[in-house]
Enzyme design. Sequence first.
Site, PDB file in Angstrom:
ATOM      1  N   GLU A 106      58.481   1.731  18.643  1.00 27.82           N
ATOM      2  CA  GLU A 106      57.323   1.192  17.710  1.00 27.82           C
ATOM      3  C   GLU A 106      56.837   0.142  18.011  1.00 27.82           C
ATOM      4  O   GLU A 106      55.490  -0.266  18.393  1.00 27.82           O
ATOM      5  CB  GLU A 106      57.136   1.570  16.352  1.00 27.82           C
ATOM      6  CG  GLU A 106      57.422   3.352  15.784  1.00 27.82           C
ATOM      7  CD  GLU A 106      56.289   3.845  16.347  1.00 27.82           C
ATOM      8  OE1 GLU A 106      55.517   3.904  17.129  1.00 27.82           O
ATOM      9  OE2 GLU A 106      57.399   4.984  15.943  1.00 27.82           O
ATOM     10  N   ASN A 135      50.449   1.373  14.681  1.00 29.90           N
ATOM     11  CA  ASN A 135      49.488   0.732  14.248  1.00 29.90           C
ATOM     12  C   ASN A 135      49.604  -0.847  14.112  1.00 29.90           C
ATOM     13  O   ASN A 135      50.158  -0.767  13.896  1.00 29.90           O
ATOM     14  CB  ASN A 135      48.810   0.478  12.733  1.00 29.90           C
ATOM     15  CG  ASN A 135      49.812   2.607  12.397  1.00 29.90           C
ATOM     16  OD1 ASN A 135      48.503   3.330  13.278  1.00 29.90           O
ATOM     17  ND2 ASN A 135      50.288   2.945  11.273  1.00 29.90           N
TER      18      ASN A 135
HETATM   19  C1  7MK Z   1      57.605  10.524  18.173  1.00 27.79           C
HETATM   20  C2  7MK Z   1      53.002   9.078  17.449  1.00 27.79           C
HETATM   21  C3  7MK Z   1      53.707   8.029  17.077  1.00 27.79           C
HETATM   22  C4  7MK Z   1      56.349  12.471  17.684  1.00 27.79           C
HETATM   23  C5  7MK Z   1      57.865  11.446  18.057  1.00 27.79           C
HETATM   24  C6  7MK Z   1      55.972  10.054  17.292  1.00 27.79           C
HETATM   25  C7  7MK Z   1      54.895  10.600  17.403  1.00 27.79           C
HETATM   26  C8  7MK Z   1      55.337  12.266  17.278  1.00 27.79           C
HETATM   27  C9  7MK Z   1      56.400   8.591  16.622  1.00 27.79           C
HETATM   28  C10 7MK Z   1      54.271  10.036  16.393  1.00 27.79           C
HETATM   29  C11 7MK Z   1      55.016   7.460  18.306  1.00 27.79           C
HETATM   30  N1  7MK Z   1      52.674   7.247  18.319  1.00 27.79           N
HETATM   31  O1  7MK Z   1      55.473   6.096  18.090  1.00 27.79           O
HETATM   32  O2  7MK Z   1      55.189   8.101  19.232  1.00 27.79           O
HETATM   33 ZN    ZN Z   2      55.416   6.464  21.055  1.00 29.78          ZN
END
Ligand code: 7MK
Ligand code: ZN
Length: 876
Positions: free
Chosen positions: A303, A270
């Site tokens: 992230e 986010n």
């Molecule tokens: C990693 C989505 C998020 C599966 C593996 C992640 C998720 C699901 C982290 C949730 C991410 N956008 O950063 O990809």
């Molecule tokens: Zn991701």
Amino acid sequence: MRDAQPNAIYLKDYQPPAYLIDETHLDFQLAEEQTVVEARLKLRRNPAAEPADVLELDGAELELLEIEIDGTPLDEGAYTLTDEHLHLLSPPEEFELRCVTRIAPQDNTSLEGLYKSRTMFCTQCEAEGFRKITYYLDRPDVMSVFTVRVEADSERYPVLLSNGNLVDSKATETGRHWTLWNDPFPKPAYLFALVAGELEKVSDTFTTTSGRDVALHIFVEAKDLDKCDHAMRSLKHSMRWDEEVYGREYDLDVFNIVAVDDFNMGAMENKSLNIFNTSCVLAHPDTTTDQAFQRVEAVVAHEYFHNWSGNRVTCRDWFQLSLKEGFTVFRDAEFSADMGSRAVKRVEDATVLRSIQFAEDAGPMSHPVRPDSYIEISNFYTVTIYEKGAEVVRMIHTLLGPADFRRGSDLYFERHDGQAVTCEDFVAAMEDASGRDLSQFRRWYSQAGTPELAVSDNWDEATGTYTLTVSQHCPPTPGQPEKEPFHIPLKMGLLGDAGSLRLQIEGEAADTESEDNTSRVLEVTEASQQFAFSGLPERPVPSLLRAFSAPVKLHYPYTREQLAFIMSRDSDGFSRWDASQQLAIQVIGDAQSGAVDPLLIDAFGSLLQDDSLDPAMVAETLRMPSENYLADLAETVDVEAIHRGRQAVRTAIGKGLNEALLQRYRALASDASYQPDSAQVAARSLRNSCLAYLAQAGEAGVELAMAQYHEAANMTDRQAALATVVNCGNEAQRTELLEDFYQAWQHESLVVNQWFQVQAMCPQPGNLERVRALMEHPAFSLRNPNKVRALVGAFCSANPINFHRADGAGYQLLVDVVTELNATNPQIASRLLTPLTRWRRYGERREQMRAALEAIAALPSLSKDVYEVVTKSLTD
Ligand code: 7MK
Ligand code: ZN
């Protein structure tokens, strides 16, 4: 839950949104019994879309209290409501929509939308969780500027956060307070976040290359304040790395991370308010293993990197998920390689691909990196989208080289900043910046399945010419019976008695330029193709698929002697490791019928005694291929034979190399203060794998593990000793350590998860009963995904010998858990099902496995998530 059969959504049906939302104003009144959300949306007709007289907004599990357009309440006849939508009939060209909805975060067990984790309010909106907060165009190509006001009780929720900059805040006269946030960057709703709770923070600052100061905060519960240093250091390393390697700077004055205990995934990017699973932020030597330290570093980086590959440039639709995820996984993998050992990271990633992604590609849920359809998008957060997607980006990097790849990524970010785009746009930027033609390469995005390369060779003694014939084939996958040839970068070298040979492709000018003319990337594009090498002094041994240059299965009829030769001679660390795995696979294959080939034991013996090698790579090499990978290689899976064969080889190594293992175990002891750096991690990793082999060989090794457990000065050594004793020790030894461990760490939830996981993975007989009993343990909860993964997930996916028990009790356990989670947390329910989806390959067990899937299919109200997995698994 739904009434009708869920429908599939197709990429070919993509239409631009009918309306755009220029501004989104949200007001949250958070409270214990209910939360009231007021949304004011500035909508206008999208000039790029076909005009329509109904505007469909997404919304689920909402109670609509008020609805107005431009200040006037709507008549009953001006809109309709269904379980999933709000339809506005004949809306104006441009208007302000005001909706007030009531939601119940305190009862939201799906952990999607706004929910409560322990005492804290938090959100998870990717992919389609925002629609559980208010009516909206909940799709990533609708980007809006968000202004958010959050109000709650001052004592229970002293910290109130949302995306972007804090604009204002105030205490009210009723014991409540509010904050007002504005995020200047237009964003899709899936990047919205809100947090409210009693949180403490660790703060730091980062100065960007251009000299701006960014405030960094990590918010946690007070008891976890001492576990944030590693995440903060990782964040600063990530910010610096993205500037240096991609030229990308952070773009706001604040970057917040919040740790929550109940979270379906690892973490979420986010905008400026990353929300993390506690397991991916908190780290302390006393409670956290080396592996978990490395995971924190990788997830923080992942992230953070999304701020450019995901947020500044986002996805047009969810079929393009790999656009941001594949690219970001590639970026975080390169970051980890730069922070630690590149060869080890490559081995780890290849292992995940081979043991998990290849199986997905060969099963009923197989899909391309850019899928053509889905029923529930949450089911497509897969190893194919993430890890294979990252391999596809890596192959572009390999084909273009680092300089052109960087030009391509610069062009991509510059051209599409602020846009929602497609995988095609990414490839086009790479082509435009490099002048390379990637038209055939695009098939990696559209064709599912793992390509298989069959390599054969010919040696012409008279002319010194060596010819490789490379044939490719990709097995059919659901909906794709035939495949076109892929464009595959095949990195290779040739080995002679004296080492690597100079490569001269017949008909090419001699290469006198490049530093390394002993390794090159062959571009395989045809169904069958030949590559001739001339001027060779002797018949070479080919070293193929160096650095795992493509996500393919490679077949070459190596003899065991050739594999042992590659293990000791190849210049490529990955290839040395890969040869050891292939040798181990062959040896495990014949151990099922008795003897263990001394060639493998000797090869491992030399590795153990060679102090010049990176201990981390030695540890990786000593690791036997997993039972899941061995199962994937077999025609029909015989769970017991695989388990017995693998254990027999491990025992033979433990006994045959007892002296060398013990010596190395002793030599690697250290009393240096704990650091999660690559040198220490490598030493602990090798030392603990020596320990596991020693315990496999007999009682003396188990005693060593008992002693290590009691003396350990960090969690890595303590947990490794515990797992060793649980796996190899007697009942008294196991009980002693398990009780001691629980007593010592019962107040650390993440450590209790390790305690569950170690027990869930124990291959000893009767383990299923232990897992059943642990599900009743006061520390266990089906509501917490980390607990479910540690106990049930680990049992079903990493303990094949017990999960596939002959009486079907393992399958029944999974059916029971999925039945409950289908109603409370469908995302987790559907993920747990993965091991059952492989039922067709399990000879004797297949009918029992199928029956388990059918029992789930027959449940009265199936979530979309579970419905998609069971129906796809059961259709022919
Ligand atoms: C990693 C989505 C998020 C599966 C593996 C992640 C998720 C699901 C982290 C949730 C991410 N956008 O950063 O990809
Ligand atoms: Zn991701």
